[in-house]
Design a protein around this motif. Sequence first.
Motif, PDB file in Angstrom:
ATOM      1  N   PRO B 146       0.842  -1.203   0.000  1.00 37.53           N
ATOM      2  CA  PRO B 146       0.000   0.000   0.000  1.00 37.53           C
ATOM      3  C   PRO B 146       0.876   1.251   0.000  1.00 37.53           C
ATOM      4  N   ALA B 166      -2.489  -5.852  -5.989  1.00 38.42           N
ATOM      5  CA  ALA B 166      -2.739  -6.799  -4.905  1.00 38.42           C
ATOM      6  C   ALA B 166      -2.748  -8.218  -5.461  1.00 38.42           C
ATOM      7  N   ALA B 172      -5.566  -6.520  -0.802  1.00 43.20           N
ATOM      8  CA  ALA B 172      -6.499  -5.548  -1.381  1.00 43.20           C
ATOM      9  C   ALA B 172      -7.204  -4.758  -0.278  1.00 43.20           C
ATOM     10  N   HIS B 175      -4.954  -2.193   1.061  1.00 43.29           N
ATOM     11  CA  HIS B 175      -4.891  -1.046   0.151  1.00 43.29           C
ATOM     12  C   HIS B 175      -6.101  -0.136   0.350  1.00 43.29           C
ATOM     13  N   VAL B 183      -8.019  -0.836  -7.126  1.00 43.55           N
ATOM     14  CA  VAL B 183      -7.150  -1.974  -6.808  1.00 43.55           C
ATOM     15  C   VAL B 183      -6.909  -2.784  -8.081  1.00 43.55           C
ATOM     16  N   VAL B 210     -13.238  -5.418  -1.630  1.00 42.60           N
ATOM     17  CA  VAL B 210     -13.068  -3.961  -1.556  1.00 42.60           C
ATOM     18  C   VAL B 210     -14.286  -3.202  -2.068  1.00 42.60           C
ATOM     19  N   VAL B 215     -12.041  -2.343  -9.398  1.00 42.66           N
ATOM     20  CA  VAL B 215     -10.925  -3.284  -9.487  1.00 42.66           C
ATOM     21  C   VAL B 215     -10.536  -3.461 -10.947  1.00 42.66           C
TER      22      VAL B 215
END
Lengths: 374, 374
Positions: B146, B166, B172, B175, B183, B210, B215
Amino acid sequence: MRTELSERLGIEHALFGFTPFPAVAAAITRAGGLGVLGAVRYRTPGELERDLDWLAAHTDGGPYGLDVVMPARKVEGVTEADVEAMIPAGHRRFVRDTLAAHGVPGLAEGDEGGWRITGWMEEVARAQLDAAFAYPLTLLANALGPPPADVVDRAHRHGTLVAALAGSARHAVRHAEAGVDVVVAQGYEAGGHTGEIATMVLTPEVVRAVDPLPVLAAGGIGSGEQIAAGLALGAQGVWLGSLWLTTKEAGTGSTALTAKLLAAGSGDTVRSRALTGKPARQLRTAWTDAWDDPAGPGTLPMPLQGLLVAEALSRIQRHEVVPLLGTPVGQIVGRMDSVRGVQAVVDDLTRGFERAVERLSRVAGRAAPPDTRG
Amino acid sequence: MRTELSERLGIEHALFGFTPFPAVAAAITRAGGLGVLGAVRYRTPGELERDLDWLAAHTDGGPYGLDVVMPARKVEGVTEADVEAMIPAGHRRFVRDTLAAHGVPGLAEGDEGGWRITGWMEEVARAQLDAAFAYPLTLLANALGPPPADVVDRAHRHGTLVAALAGSARHAVRHAEAGVDVVVAQGYEAGGHTGEIATMVLTPEVVRAVDPLPVLAAGGIGSGEQIAAGLALGAQGVWLGSLWLTTKEAGTGSTALTAKLLAAGSGDTVRSRALTGKPARQLRTAWTDAWDDPAGPGTLPMPLQGLLVAEALSRIQRHEVVPLLGTPVGQIVGRMDSVRGVQAVVDDLTRGFERAVERLSRVAGRAAPPDTRG
C-alpha cells in the motif's frame, strides 16, 4: 448457458460436474447439467456397477458420464504387489513416523479403508470399462493423458463422446490426434492434477490448438461470473469439480473435512506430489507439508506414491485426524463457504451467469433485452 | 469497453496499459486507453521529467498515469552503499562465475548500464514523486504494497487517483484501508511480482473484498476474449503489461530479446526470486535456472537481490547474451507472436472483446442487437 455442445448432448446448461459421489452426479444431471462420476476409487467392477445402477435410476432419464484413469502406456502383467515391492523402506518408515507423530490409529480389522487409487492400473481400468459400457454413457472422460485408441473406438461405437483433460496446448493436440471429441482445459488453479498454465491463458490456447473440437474450461470456476469468463475465453462449456465437495448430496463422510473446506481460503491449497507422485492441487495440510519438506525423503513417482500413501490416507480419513486431513480441491475452495444442495448451487451459477452477461453487454455498449428464448 | 471507472477517467476503453516505455504509454492513451509509465528504472528525477515532458506532449491531451514503487515501511537514512555492504561475498562470486561461464563481457567505460532498480528506495521514490506531481497525472499506481498515507493525501489533493497492485484479497483490503481508489488484482499468471492465486479466482475475490472500489483485472490478459473474461469477473477494467513488450513503439533496444519473446510459449515463464528477491514472473532463462538451482547459493531477500544482479543484467542486455537474456513477462507471452503497433493491438483487443460479448449473449439466449450507443 446453451452452446453447440450442450445442444448436441441434450443438456440445458453447458455445465459438466465431476464428482466421486453418485448422488452428486445424479443431482447435477437433474439440475440440467451433465453429471460425471469419477471411477478411480472403485476397486471392483461390481462396486462401480452398483453405483452406476443407482445413478441410472436417479437422473430422471437425463444423460451422465464416467471419468476413468486410463494410462496411454500399457503396463500389462504388472500387479499391485510388483509395484509395492519397488517402494523403498525409508519411504515406508517416513509414512509410519509421520502417522505416529500425529497419533493416527490403525484401521479396524476387516476395514479396507476408503481411500485407494488402483483405477490407474490397466487391468482395473479395463474391467471398469467392460462394466461401464453396459450403461448408456453420454461422456467418457480420461483424467490423465490421451485414452488408448481401442477405448476411443469402443466408446464411439457405443455412441459415447470421449473427453480428456489437458494442462497444455501440446497435450490437447495429442488428445485430438487420439480421436478425443471434447478437450477439458484444466488450469493451474484447478483441483487435482494440473500444469502450470492458468485457466485464463490455457483455455483460449487450447481452443485455438484443437479447433473445431469443443473445449471445456476447468479450474477456478465456482460462480456464474467465472462461468461467463470461461465461456468468454472460447470454451463451449465449463467443467466443475471442487464446488460439489461441500454440497448436501456429497456426504463426504467427514464433517471435519467439510469444516476444513468451508474454512479454507483460496491461498490454502498447494500443488503437491504427495497424493499420486504427479503435481495435484489439494488442501495444504501437515501431511502435504511433510512430503514437500526438503528435509524429508520427498515423494516417489506415480504410481508408487499413490500406493505408498493409500493406507495412511484411509487411516487419516477414518479417524478424522484434522491436521493431516485433506482432499484434492482447487483455489475456488475460498468461495465454498456454506453447505447447499446441488440444485441451489446450479441455480446460483445460472443466475450469476445471466447477471455477468448483462453487465458485459452494458460494458460493450449493447442493450441487454430480456431473455426471449424461454 | 465503457465502465463507471472509464467514464470517470474520460477514457474510451477501460484498458490500462503499464509500460516502461514513454512511446508505448503515449500510444496507449492515444488509442483510447490509459497509458501508465513505469518509473522504477529512472535513476534521477531529471530523467523522469524528460520522459514525462515527452509523454505529455504526445498523448494528444489525453490522460496518463505513473507507476512507482513506494515501500510502505520507510527505510530512511539507508543508502545504496549500506545495502550493498550486506551482500555476502559468496553471492557476488556466484554472479561472477555465472557470467564468466557464459562469456559475458563487461560494460564499456562510462556505461552505467540500462538495468538498475533503485526506485524502491525511499529517497529515490520521493524525489520521483516531487517531480511527477508537476504533471497532471490521472493515476498514480503503486507496484508493491500500500502507498504511504501522505502520498495518498498528496495525490488526492492533486486530483490524481491512486491505484495499488494486490495478489490476494487480504492485500487488497489493506490497500482500501490506506485510501487507495483503484485496486489492481494481479493474478499468478501475470508478469512481474505475483502471488499464487490465479486471475480467475483472485479477481472476484478482490472485487468482493473492496466493494465498492473499482478493481482492474491483471494477469493472463492479452486478447479481447480475455478482457471479456476479466470484466465478466466483476472488474471495471483490465491492466495489461506484457502485451506491449513486442509493440513497434517499445523498441526494447534488443532484437534478441524481442525474438525470444516472440518465440516463447505460455510455459516458458517462471515465477522466480532471481530478479528482485520476491517472486516475479519472467522469461525462464539460464540465468533464472542458475538462481533457482538448489545446488546454487539461492537468492537474497529484497532489496539485496536487485542490487546484487543489477550490473550483471545490464551486461547481459548490452551484449545480448541470448541464453541469459530475459525480462519480466506473463504467461500471455505465448500469444505474443508478431511485432505490431499499439493502435493495431488495441483495435484487435476491442474487436475481440465485442466478438466475445456477442458470443456470450448468444450462449445466454439473448439477442445481440447492433451497438446503439456509438
